[in-house]
Design an enzyme around this catalytic site. Structure first.
Site, PDB file in Angstrom:
ATOM      1  N   THR A  33      13.923  25.668 111.245  1.00 56.00           N
ATOM      2  CA  THR A  33      13.671  24.099 112.173  1.00 56.00           C
ATOM      3  C   THR A  33      14.795  23.342 111.300  1.00 56.00           C
ATOM      4  O   THR A  33      14.750  23.033 110.131  1.00 56.00           O
ATOM      5  CB  THR A  33      13.237  23.771 112.375  1.00 56.00           C
ATOM      6  OG1 THR A  33      12.377  22.449 112.841  1.00 56.00           O
ATOM      7  CG2 THR A  33      11.847  23.839 111.454  1.00 56.00           C
ATOM      8  N   TYR A  67       4.822  20.508 109.843  1.00 58.36           N
ATOM      9  CA  TYR A  67       5.754  21.916 110.449  1.00 58.36           C
ATOM     10  C   TYR A  67       7.007  22.169 109.895  1.00 58.36           C
ATOM     11  O   TYR A  67       7.245  24.181 109.470  1.00 58.36           O
ATOM     12  CB  TYR A  67       5.586  21.404 111.949  1.00 58.36           C
ATOM     13  CG  TYR A  67       6.730  21.862 112.212  1.00 58.36           C
ATOM     14  CD1 TYR A  67       6.610  23.059 113.255  1.00 58.36           C
ATOM     15  CD2 TYR A  67       8.018  21.112 112.829  1.00 58.36           C
ATOM     16  CE1 TYR A  67       7.241  24.011 113.729  1.00 58.36           C
ATOM     17  CE2 TYR A  67       9.028  22.044 113.914  1.00 58.36           C
ATOM     18  CZ  TYR A  67       8.536  23.324 114.305  1.00 58.36           C
ATOM     19  OH  TYR A  67       9.638  23.590 114.771  1.00 58.36           O
TER      20      TYR A  67
HETATM   21  N1  UFG Z   1      11.408  10.173 122.862  1.00 57.99           N
HETATM   22  C1  UFG Z   1      10.952   9.218 123.457  1.00 57.99           C
HETATM   23  N2  UFG Z   1      10.478   9.311 124.031  1.00 57.99           N
HETATM   24  C2  UFG Z   1       9.562  10.556 124.484  1.00 57.99           C
HETATM   25  C3  UFG Z   1       9.526  11.949 123.988  1.00 57.99           C
HETATM   26  C4  UFG Z   1      10.870  11.857 122.988  1.00 57.99           C
HETATM   27  O1  UFG Z   1      11.882   8.205 123.527  1.00 57.99           O
HETATM   28  O2  UFG Z   1       9.186  10.204 125.502  1.00 57.99           O
HETATM   29  C5  UFG Z   1      12.651  10.406 121.743  1.00 57.99           C
HETATM   30  C6  UFG Z   1      12.105  10.646 120.268  1.00 57.99           C
HETATM   31  O3  UFG Z   1      11.762   9.083 119.772  1.00 57.99           O
HETATM   32  C7  UFG Z   1      13.076  11.279 119.662  1.00 57.99           C
HETATM   33  C8  UFG Z   1      14.230  11.722 120.836  1.00 57.99           C
HETATM   34  O4  UFG Z   1      13.469  11.611 122.474  1.00 57.99           O
HETATM   35  O5  UFG Z   1      14.096  10.126 119.298  1.00 57.99           O
HETATM   36  C9  UFG Z   1      13.761  13.344 120.616  1.00 57.99           C
HETATM   37  O6  UFG Z   1      12.268  13.518 120.199  1.00 57.99           O
HETATM   38  P1  UFG Z   1      11.670  15.076 121.292  1.00 57.99           P
HETATM   39  O7  UFG Z   1      10.882  14.978 120.949  1.00 57.99           O
HETATM   40  O8  UFG Z   1      12.854  15.290 122.591  1.00 57.99           O
HETATM   41  O9  UFG Z   1      12.348  15.937 119.161  1.00 57.99           O
HETATM   42  P2  UFG Z   1      12.387  16.014 118.370  1.00 57.99           P
HETATM   43  O10 UFG Z   1      13.460  15.185 117.537  1.00 57.99           O
HETATM   44  O11 UFG Z   1      10.901  14.689 118.189  1.00 57.99           O
HETATM   45  O12 UFG Z   1      11.980  17.052 117.726  1.00 57.99           O
HETATM   46  C10 UFG Z   1      12.566  17.863 117.963  1.00 57.99           C
HETATM   47  C11 UFG Z   1      11.405  19.349 117.970  1.00 57.99           C
HETATM   48  C12 UFG Z   1      10.656  19.723 116.639  1.00 57.99           C
HETATM   49  C13 UFG Z   1      11.581  19.700 115.611  1.00 57.99           C
HETATM   50  C14 UFG Z   1      12.686  18.906 115.179  1.00 57.99           C
HETATM   51  C15 UFG Z   1      13.548  19.090 114.394  1.00 57.99           C
HETATM   52  O13 UFG Z   1      10.365  18.959 118.621  1.00 57.99           O
HETATM   53  O14 UFG Z   1      10.632  20.376 116.759  1.00 57.99           O
HETATM   54  O15 UFG Z   1      13.430  18.685 116.803  1.00 57.99           O
HETATM   55  O16 UFG Z   1      14.759  17.996 114.421  1.00 57.99           O
HETATM   56  F1  UFG Z   1      11.120  19.875 114.382  1.00 57.99           F
END
Ligand code: UFG
Length: 333
Positions: A121, A145
């Site tokens: 990841t 994680y």
């Molecule tokens: N976001 C929102 N609203 C939501 C969900 C997410 O604004 O309801 C934003 C987050 O703050 C972030 C972006 O959208 O800026 C992406 O968020 P995600 O939750 O879709 O994904 P993440 O980037 O937090 O995490 C993902 C995977 C992890 C991994 C990570 C590594 O879920 O398992 O990428 O980059 F570790």
């Protein structure tokens, strides 16, 4: 080019694992699946694929599967993936992602399985200070994680040095979308991922989409991520396995992303375009631990494998996610 060999896919009933199974089958590889169905779904495994319900740390079961299937490669997807949960329950993550991976690697070595692909990841990088993350960017995870996955990478490197096994660790950026033919998709309840949440909202399963922070150091103030279509990611796994077979003396660690970022607002604009709706956006506080921007430099992936992204278009990623969300609603009645 490498000839197909029997592959065991762990977590093959889950989101990314099930797409890897499809990519392998489409390319003519013999595939078996092991999954404990904690977060995976039996329906995600295509008919005719040998399915073993069980745990990747069950050495006896693994020995039996390797013997029955003549397994020559493991693709290891099984694990826990919710970042905030890893903060509140770290030992679950070190058990499922690190300790159980150790048992699986040990079983593979004992059975003489020569190739291992590991689902890693971008969380291994923590909050990088560079606009495009290369594999040389320091790995400083900011949550259990990321550490739990990085430790498994380390175990694989040391194991590959000591035993006749080579491996590929693929560091995924933001995986999204669904099989364009509608055969699989993200089915887990209680999703936290932006595109999944947005398509749920588009189908009326949610009233609105929260935007976690609008004061980031990005052009529009919202978080920027490198969204990769799950089918392009799956095809990278098949090519990575071919590369491992072709060069048994070499192991690989590679970023998986397209090398371009979209903000939360840009993603929601895409969902509005694809659905012809205007989703309600609720500006909310930042989520703890979120980076401003996380974008890959995929140069190594592109230089090492004959990987051609086929589904990079953001609207297409959203459309495939939406198609699956509709199908899921039918499946669940
Ligand atoms: N976001 C929102 N609203 C939501 C969900 C997410 O604004 O309801 C934003 C987050 O703050 C972030 C972006 O959208 O800026 C992406 O968020 P995600 O939750 O879709 O994904 P993440 O980037 O937090 O995490 C993902 C995977 C992890 C991994 C990570 C590594 O879920 O398992 O990428 O980059 F570790």
């Amino acid at each position: 080019m490498a000839q197909p060999v029997p592959v065991l896919v762990t977590g093959g009933a889950g989101y990314i694992g099930s797409h890897a199974v499809l990519a392998l089958l489409d390319a003519g590889w013999p595939v078996a699946v092991i999954d404990n169905l904690t977060t995976g779904f039996r329906f995600a495994v295509p008919d005719g694929v040998p399915f073993y319900e069980g745990d990747v740390a069950d050495a006896d079961l693994l020995a039996r599967i390797f013997a029955e299937q003549g397994t020559r490669a493991v693709m290891h997807f099984a694990g826990s993936i919710v970042v905030p949960e890893s903060v509140s329950d770290p030992l679950k993550y070190y058990l499922n992602n690190t300790v159980k991976s150790r048992a699986l690697i040990e079983a593979a070595v004992a059975a003489g399985v020569p190739h291992f692909i590991f689902s890693s990841t971008a969380a291994t990088y923590g909050i990088p200070s560079v606009p495009a993350v290369t594999e040389e960017t320091p790995t400083v995870p900011i949550n259990p994680y990321g550490w739990s996955k990085l430790m498994t990478e380390r175990m694989l490197a040391d194991t590959a040095f000591a035993h006749p096994l080579n491996y590929c660790a693929l560091r995924y950026f933001n995986v999204a979308g669904a099989d364009p033919q509608g055969r699989s998709g993200q089915s887990t309840a209680g999703a936290t991922h932006l595109i999944k949440i947005a398509v749920e909202a588009a189908l009326g399963k949610r009233d609105s989409v929260q935007v976690f922070g609008t004061d980031y150091a990005t052009p529009d103030g919202t978080g920027v991520r490198d969204y990769i279509h799950v089918s392009d990611l799956a095809s990278a796994h098949v090519l990575a396995l071919e590369a491992l077979i072709d060069r048994a003396d070499r192991s690989l660690t590679m970023n998986c992303g397209y090398g371009r970022g979209f903000s939360v607002f840009e993603v929601l604009d895409a969902v509005d375009r694809v659905t012809n709706l205007k989703l309600t956006r609720v500006v909310s506080p930042r989520r703890p631990g979120d980076a401003d921007s996380l974008v890959s430099d995929p140069a190594r992936l592109k230089a090492t494998l004959p990987w051609v992204p086929r589904h990079a278009d953001l609207d297409g990623i959203v459309a495939d996610a939406l198609q699956w969300e509709r199908k899921l609603a039918e499946l669940r009645g």
